[in-house]
Scaffold this motif. Structure first.
Motif, mmCIF file in Angstrom:
data_model
loop_
_atom_site.group_PDB
_atom_site.id
_atom_site.type_symbol
_atom_site.label_atom_id
_atom_site.label_comp_id
_atom_site.label_asym_id
_atom_site.label_seq_id
_atom_site.Cartn_x
_atom_site.Cartn_y
_atom_site.Cartn_z
ATOM 1 N N ALA A 25 11.664 -1.797 7.455
ATOM 2 C CA ALA A 25 11.690 -0.646 8.364
ATOM 3 C C ALA A 25 10.925 -0.907 9.649
ATOM 4 O O ALA A 25 11.259 -0.352 10.706
ATOM 5 C CB ALA A 25 11.108 0.585 7.662
ATOM 6 N N GLN A 26 9.910 -1.768 9.603
ATOM 7 C CA GLN A 26 9.131 -2.035 10.811
ATOM 8 C C GLN A 26 9.960 -2.740 11.881
ATOM 9 O O GLN A 26 9.566 -2.790 13.040
ATOM 10 C CB GLN A 26 7.912 -2.882 10.466
ATOM 11 C CG GLN A 26 8.268 -4.270 9.966
ATOM 12 C CD GLN A 26 7.029 -5.098 9.628
ATOM 13 O OE1 GLN A 26 5.923 -4.685 9.896
ATOM 14 N NE2 GLN A 26 7.259 -6.253 9.041
ATOM 15 N N ARG A 27 11.119 -3.287 11.502
ATOM 16 C CA ARG A 27 11.971 -3.971 12.475
ATOM 17 C C ARG A 27 13.065 -3.061 13.029
ATOM 18 O O ARG A 27 13.878 -3.494 13.845
ATOM 19 C CB ARG A 27 12.611 -5.205 11.818
ATOM 20 C CG ARG A 27 11.596 -6.233 11.337
ATOM 21 C CD ARG A 27 12.251 -7.560 10.991
ATOM 22 N NE ARG A 27 13.206 -7.451 9.898
ATOM 23 C CZ ARG A 27 12.877 -7.567 8.624
ATOM 24 N NH1 ARG A 27 11.611 -7.759 8.273
ATOM 25 N NH2 ARG A 27 13.795 -7.478 7.682
ATOM 26 N N ALA A 216 7.784 6.847 8.551
ATOM 27 C CA ALA A 216 6.361 6.490 8.478
ATOM 28 C C ALA A 216 6.198 4.976 8.391
ATOM 29 O O ALA A 216 5.314 4.398 9.040
ATOM 30 C CB ALA A 216 5.712 7.173 7.269
ATOM 31 N N PHE A 217 7.052 4.325 7.604
ATOM 32 C CA PHE A 217 6.991 2.871 7.483
ATOM 33 C C PHE A 217 7.297 2.194 8.814
ATOM 34 O O PHE A 217 6.722 1.155 9.140
ATOM 35 C CB PHE A 217 7.992 2.386 6.431
ATOM 36 C CG PHE A 217 7.580 2.677 5.012
ATOM 37 C CD1 PHE A 217 6.309 3.119 4.704
ATOM 38 C CD2 PHE A 217 8.480 2.502 3.966
ATOM 39 C CE1 PHE A 217 5.925 3.376 3.396
ATOM 40 C CE2 PHE A 217 8.111 2.754 2.660
ATOM 41 C CZ PHE A 217 6.830 3.197 2.374
ATOM 42 N N GLU A 218 8.226 2.789 9.575
ATOM 43 C CA GLU A 218 8.592 2.209 10.868
ATOM 44 C C GLU A 218 7.486 2.406 11.900
ATOM 45 O O GLU A 218 7.236 1.537 12.735
ATOM 46 C CB GLU A 218 9.882 2.848 11.390
ATOM 47 C CG GLU A 218 10.336 2.308 12.731
ATOM 48 C CD GLU A 218 11.430 3.146 13.371
ATOM 49 O OE1 GLU A 218 12.006 2.683 14.359
ATOM 50 O OE2 GLU A 218 11.676 4.262 12.886
ATOM 51 N N ALA A 219 6.794 3.548 11.835
ATOM 52 C CA ALA A 219 5.847 3.913 12.881
ATOM 53 C C ALA A 219 4.567 3.097 12.852
ATOM 54 O O ALA A 219 3.955 2.874 13.898
ATOM 55 C CB ALA A 219 5.504 5.404 12.769
ATOM 56 N N ALA A 220 4.133 2.669 11.655
ATOM 57 C CA ALA A 220 2.821 2.028 11.561
ATOM 58 C C ALA A 220 2.770 1.145 10.325
ATOM 59 O O ALA A 220 3.636 1.238 9.446
ATOM 60 C CB ALA A 220 1.724 3.099 11.515
ATOM 61 N N PRO A 221 1.727 0.297 10.218
ATOM 62 C CA PRO A 221 1.584 -0.549 9.039
ATOM 63 C C PRO A 221 1.475 0.259 7.748
ATOM 64 O O PRO A 221 1.172 1.452 7.757
ATOM 65 C CB PRO A 221 0.274 -1.312 9.323
ATOM 66 C CG PRO A 221 0.135 -1.289 10.802
ATOM 67 C CD PRO A 221 0.706 0.012 11.245
ATOM 68 N N THR A 323 5.959 -11.724 14.835
ATOM 69 C CA THR A 323 4.906 -12.132 13.879
ATOM 70 C C THR A 323 4.118 -10.962 13.375
ATOM 71 O O THR A 323 3.115 -11.150 12.721
ATOM 72 C CB THR A 323 3.942 -13.127 14.567
ATOM 73 O OG1 THR A 323 3.323 -12.474 15.687
ATOM 74 C CG2 THR A 323 4.666 -14.372 15.007
ATOM 75 N N GLY A 324 4.555 -9.740 13.633
ATOM 76 C CA GLY A 324 3.770 -8.585 13.224
ATOM 77 C C GLY A 324 4.084 -8.087 11.854
ATOM 78 O O GLY A 324 3.630 -7.045 11.468
ATOM 79 N N GLY A 325 4.897 -8.809 11.060
ATOM 80 C CA GLY A 325 5.267 -8.344 9.733
ATOM 81 C C GLY A 325 4.195 -8.600 8.743
ATOM 82 O O GLY A 325 3.162 -9.193 9.024
ATOM 83 N N PRO A 326 4.415 -8.169 7.509
ATOM 84 C CA PRO A 326 3.424 -8.326 6.481
ATOM 85 C C PRO A 326 3.013 -9.756 6.218
ATOM 86 O O PRO A 326 1.964 -10.012 5.678
ATOM 87 C CB PRO A 326 4.110 -7.709 5.245
ATOM 88 C CG PRO A 326 5.104 -6.749 5.812
ATOM 89 C CD PRO A 326 5.556 -7.371 7.082
ATOM 90 N N THR A 327 3.874 -10.741 6.572
ATOM 91 C CA THR A 327 3.501 -12.109 6.312
ATOM 92 C C THR A 327 2.385 -12.572 7.237
ATOM 93 O O THR A 327 1.606 -13.440 6.885
ATOM 94 C CB THR A 327 4.709 -13.040 6.465
ATOM 95 O OG1 THR A 327 5.292 -12.838 7.761
ATOM 96 C CG2 THR A 327 5.746 -12.768 5.405
#
Length: 330
Positions: A25-27, A216-221, A323-327
């Protein structure tokens, strides 16, 4: 014993599903926040579909648990989904559990145990009146609407927390209505279920809750949303169960004191786990930024009307860079 196994298995699948969903969702384009097209965009992401499959399995297992046990017993057990979420996130970020992680796990486990032992949840109480039934449902829905309305005026990080709280309230209500539906199915058959409003309310609450969670998942970590979701759901579910399902808890002064202590321990444990570096976006190494610094919150004025993460990266969100994903850098 079957209720415990079903509820914990449901928590496992829900926790794993939440991490995979947030990772996808963050993407999603920022302009999709709180719009139905967000779900349509997410349907094109295999990782999100896998996470949703895990979540559906978790919902089925939780429905089976609710059919065999009281909501006030199952809900605290479902709160352990955060432990399983952290386990998967730990693999992604390669973070060790550490003292803070173990402290959160112990607090959450002790809180669940204390609440169940002190409250001794039982069912079979007298059914609530129609007025009380709708008062409880109206209160939960009203609080959900207030949280969503207020969230839109806040920076993205705070908005994510309030949207997750709203989703947790709806999911708690959904669990209570799921138990009502399964009870009617057992005693009156499928025809009676299809002629009642509860199963359709379960679907509506689930879909709206899904939209709120993904926004919510998209908006923030993940650390800004999953703890709030995990803490709100059992409180809402227990309130609904006692309010109109006839679930009963011990109400002696000593029992009530320990029940409150158990719920507080659950909430604190959830928050401690949610801030652990293993969760994507948490402070420390291996988080969303990969540097250990929390990104600056983004205000409502910074939301471009038709911007996406591809053409307008946002430094205040985990969706801003590749590079901002959970990895992260782990």
């Amino acid at each position: 014993m079957a209720v415990f196994l079903l509820a914990l298995s449901a928590a496992c699948f829900l926790g794993l599903g939440f991490v995979l969903q947030q990772h996808a969702a963050q993407r999603a384009p920022r302009a999709d926040l709180l719009h139905w097209r967000l779900l349509l965009d997410l349907l094109r992401m295999p990782e999100w579909l896998l996470g949703t499959g895990f979540m559906v399995i978790g919902l089925i297992l939780s429905a089976l648990a609710l059919n065999q046990g009281e909501v006030s017993l199952v809900e605290p057990l479902l709160a352990t989904n955060l432990i399983f979420a952290m386990a998967l996130a730990r693999v992604l970020t390669r973070q060790t559990l550490g003292r803070s992680g173990w402290a959160g796990v112990v607090l959450l486990a002790l809180g669940v145990t204390v609440f169940i032992v002190a409250g001794r949840p039982t069912g079979g109480g007298p059914p609530a009146s129609e007025l009380r039934h709708w008062l409880v449902i109206g209160t939960v829905v009203g609080l959900t609407l207030l949280l969503v309305s207020f969230a839109r005026r806040l920076p993205l990080f705070e908005e994510a927390t309030l949207l997750a709280l709203a989703a947790g309230l709806l999911y708690g209500l959904q669990d209570a209505l799921t138990r009502t539906t399964t009870q009617r199915l057992d005693h009156q058959g499928l025809d009676a279920v299809l002629r009642s409003w509860q199963p359709y309310a379960v679907v509506v609450a689930g879909v709206v809750g899904l939209l709120l969670v993904q926004s919510a998942f998209e908006a923030a970590p993940l650390r800004m949303s999953l703890p709030a979701l995990t803490a709100a759901q059992p409180i809402s579910g227990i309130a609904c169960a006692v309010g109109f399902l006839g679930d009963r808890l011990r109400v002696t002064p000593g029992a009530l004191t320990w029940e409150v202590i158990g719920l507080i321990a659950i909430v604190i444990g959830v928050v401690v786990i949610g801030r652990h570096p293993a969760l994507p976006g948490s402070t420390g190494t291996g988080g969303t930024t990969g540097t250990g610094d929390s990104p600056e919150p983004v205000g409502p004025a910074d939301r471009p009307p038709e911007a996406s993460t591809e053409d307008a990266p946002d430094p205040g969100s985990s969706a801003g860079t590749e590079t901002g994903g959970p990895t992260g850098t782990g």
